[in-house]
Write an enzyme that holds these catalytic residues in place. Structure first.
Site, PDB file in Angstrom:
ATOM      1  N   LYS A 142       0.992  -0.974   0.294  1.00 37.99           N
ATOM      2  CA  LYS A 142       0.118   0.281  -0.390  1.00 37.99           C
ATOM      3  C   LYS A 142       0.544   1.320  -0.122  1.00 37.99           C
ATOM      4  O   LYS A 142       0.331   2.391  -0.696  1.00 37.99           O
ATOM      5  CB  LYS A 142      -1.229   0.218   0.931  1.00 37.99           C
ATOM      6  CG  LYS A 142      -2.359  -1.032   1.004  1.00 37.99           C
ATOM      7  CD  LYS A 142      -2.970  -0.902   2.570  1.00 37.99           C
ATOM      8  CE  LYS A 142      -4.833  -1.056   2.155  1.00 37.99           C
ATOM      9  NZ  LYS A 142      -4.992  -0.898   3.438  1.00 37.99           N
ATOM     10  N   ASP A 185     -10.718   3.701   1.975  1.00 40.69           N
ATOM     11  CA  ASP A 185     -10.012   3.051   3.221  1.00 40.69           C
ATOM     12  C   ASP A 185     -10.837   4.456   4.047  1.00 40.69           C
ATOM     13  O   ASP A 185     -11.963   3.823   5.101  1.00 40.69           O
ATOM     14  CB  ASP A 185      -9.212   3.106   3.917  1.00 40.69           C
ATOM     15  CG  ASP A 185      -8.136   2.107   3.113  1.00 40.69           C
ATOM     16  OD1 ASP A 185      -9.496   0.593   2.599  1.00 40.69           O
ATOM     17  OD2 ASP A 185      -7.323   1.052   3.466  1.00 40.69           O
ATOM     18  N   ALA A 202      -3.761   1.699   8.709  1.00 40.91           N
ATOM     19  CA  ALA A 202      -5.117   1.753   9.234  1.00 40.91           C
ATOM     20  C   ALA A 202      -6.094   2.750  10.219  1.00 40.91           C
ATOM     21  O   ALA A 202      -6.472   3.543   9.383  1.00 40.91           O
ATOM     22  CB  ALA A 202      -5.976   0.253   9.769  1.00 40.91           C
TER      23      ALA A 202
HETATM   24  P1  ATR Z   1      -2.042  -1.973   9.516  1.00 41.03           P
HETATM   25  O1  ATR Z   1      -2.262  -1.083   8.207  1.00 41.03           O
HETATM   26  O2  ATR Z   1      -3.776  -2.603   9.308  1.00 41.03           O
HETATM   27  O3  ATR Z   1      -2.449  -0.815  10.951  1.00 41.03           O
HETATM   28  P2  ATR Z   1       0.020  -2.440  10.958  1.00 41.03           P
HETATM   29  O4  ATR Z   1       0.825  -0.754   9.682  1.00 41.03           O
HETATM   30  O5  ATR Z   1       0.899  -3.312  10.868  1.00 41.03           O
HETATM   31  O6  ATR Z   1      -1.153  -2.500   9.979  1.00 41.03           O
HETATM   32  O7  ATR Z   1      -0.731  -1.239  12.184  1.00 41.03           O
HETATM   33  C1  ATR Z   1      -0.545  -2.751  13.632  1.00 41.03           C
HETATM   34  C2  ATR Z   1      -1.320  -1.814  14.527  1.00 41.03           C
HETATM   35  O8  ATR Z   1      -1.346  -2.931  15.325  1.00 41.03           O
HETATM   36  C3  ATR Z   1      -0.164  -0.857  14.751  1.00 41.03           C
HETATM   37  O9  ATR Z   1      -0.720   0.554  15.591  1.00 41.03           O
HETATM   38  C4  ATR Z   1       0.887  -1.728  16.001  1.00 41.03           C
HETATM   39  O10 ATR Z   1       0.605  -0.869  17.296  1.00 41.03           O
HETATM   40  P3  ATR Z   1       2.613  -1.051  17.130  1.00 41.03           P
HETATM   41  O11 ATR Z   1       2.717   0.303  16.038  1.00 41.03           O
HETATM   42  O12 ATR Z   1       3.293  -0.283  18.434  1.00 41.03           O
HETATM   43  O13 ATR Z   1       3.301  -1.661  16.500  1.00 41.03           O
HETATM   44  C5  ATR Z   1      -0.869  -2.646  16.439  1.00 41.03           C
HETATM   45  N1  ATR Z   1      -0.241  -4.290  17.436  1.00 41.03           N
HETATM   46  C6  ATR Z   1       0.340  -4.621  17.201  1.00 41.03           C
HETATM   47  N2  ATR Z   1       0.509  -5.914  18.000  1.00 41.03           N
HETATM   48  C7  ATR Z   1       0.282  -5.192  19.134  1.00 41.03           C
HETATM   49  C8  ATR Z   1       0.496  -5.699  20.384  1.00 41.03           C
HETATM   50  N3  ATR Z   1       0.485  -7.447  20.808  1.00 41.03           N
HETATM   51  N4  ATR Z   1      -0.009  -4.726  21.211  1.00 41.03           N
HETATM   52  C9  ATR Z   1       0.298  -3.467  21.117  1.00 41.03           C
HETATM   53  N5  ATR Z   1      -0.339  -3.009  19.370  1.00 41.03           N
HETATM   54  C10 ATR Z   1      -0.251  -4.258  18.986  1.00 41.03           C
END
Ligand code: ATR
Length: 283
Positions: free
Chosen positions: A75, A111, A139
């Site tokens: 993306k 989105d 997202a």
């Molecule tokens: P997307 O494009 O779907 O938003 P992404 O950019 O990978 O996917 O974002 C995933 C989100 O989930 C992020 O806000 C991530 O937090 P970090 O920025 O700290 O990585 C959050 N996330 C994923 N696993 C997590 C966890 N175990 N605890 C807290 N936040 C989590």
């Protein structure tokens, strides 16, 4: 029995480009609409590895493809390969839809539209004061842009990695950053809570969050749709909050992409939702 679609020399095509894409629900959504509107076109999954992206985009320009959706992990990295970016895609910093306009790839992001379209009837203007957004990934950026455009006065973003949340501050002056450890406190006075993290998704960690401070009138939305009713939505529903599940955003972002390609606004109805639910149960 449904009549089988047989492509001919005039069949147009669109698709979804990602890696992997085998679990994508987009082919089911778009092919349903193509059939419904009797359009001579097909929508295909296009599994493309990161190292193949540039070659594939260049090749697609030559094929007469109408347009494609772009999903994880392409993306953001697809942007430099495009001819032009729509202002929404520029603000969000990601492209989920490409239109091949006379061979020129134009990048859009549907989105933000999809998120807001799926929730707006629950949030009349007088209830757009405070929103809390969990997460700060791609997202979350789309959700925050939608909330700014909808006129929310205060948007609190809280993310495990504080630096990533900080990157979203420039989107608008109504944005505040809250510490992840204190996330439950920000729920006081909120009209809307949105989970954009992967927490609560099947196979991922649970989202730990006390809803105690959240007003009972607040809308709770989870963009995770597997399971459809995440533990967050189940808890919110139990205490009486209105909920919006993640299929809404998926369906309405698809609606806008379809419109960009075929100039028709397809209907998001219960039949389509049910069809997707049965597919979700199967994977
Ligand atoms: P997307 O494009 O779907 O938003 P992404 O950019 O990978 O996917 O974002 C995933 C989100 O989930 C992020 O806000 C991530 O937090 P970090 O920025 O700290 O990585 C959050 N996330 C994923 N696993 C997590 C966890 N175990 N605890 C807290 N936040 C989590």
């Amino acid at each position: 029995m449904t009549k089988m679609f047989l492509p001919d020399g005039k069949t147009e095509w669109a698709g979804v480009l990602g890696w992997p894409v085998s679990h994508s629900l987009s082919p089911a959504i778009h092919n349903s609409w193509l059939t419904e509107h009797n359009i001579n076109a097909v929508y295909l999954p296009l599994p493309v590895r990161p190292e193949g992206l540039k070659t594939v985009i260049a090749a697609l320009i030559e094929t007469g493809c109408v347009g494609i959706n772009v999903t994880i992990p392409h993306k953001e990295v697809v942007i430099p390969l495009l001819y032009e970016l729509h202002p929404d895609a520029k603000r969000i910093g990601a492209v989920n839809t490409i239109v091949f306009n006379e061979g020129k790839p134009i990048g859009y992001n549907t989105d933000a539209y999809g998120f807001w379209k799926g929730i707006e009837n629950r949030l009349p203007e007088e209830r757009r004061n405070k929103a809390v957004v969990l997460g700060a990934g791609g997202a979350a950026r789309a959700v925050v842009v939608a909330l700014i455009d909808a006129g929310f006065k205060e948007i609190v973003i809280t993310n495990r990695t504080a630096d990533k949340a900080q990157n979203l501050v420039q989107l608008g002056k109504q944005i505040k950053i809250g510490a992840w450890e204190e996330r439950a406190l920000f729920l006081a006075g909120a009209d809307l809570l949105v989970n954009t993290t992967s927490l609560g998704m099947k196979g991922q960690d649970a989202l730990i969050l006390s809803l105690e401070k959240l007003p009972i009138t607040a809308v709770v939305c989870d963009i995770v749709y597997k399971p459809l009713i995440t533990p967050l939505l189940a808890e919110a529903q139990k205490r009486g909050n209105p909920i919006v599940d993640g299929l809404n955003m998926l369906l309405f972002q698809a609606q806008k992409s379809f419109h960009l390609w075929f100039d028709i606004n397809p209907v998001v109805d219960e039949t389509l939702r049910r069809k997707l639910l049965s597919l979700l149960e199967a994977v």
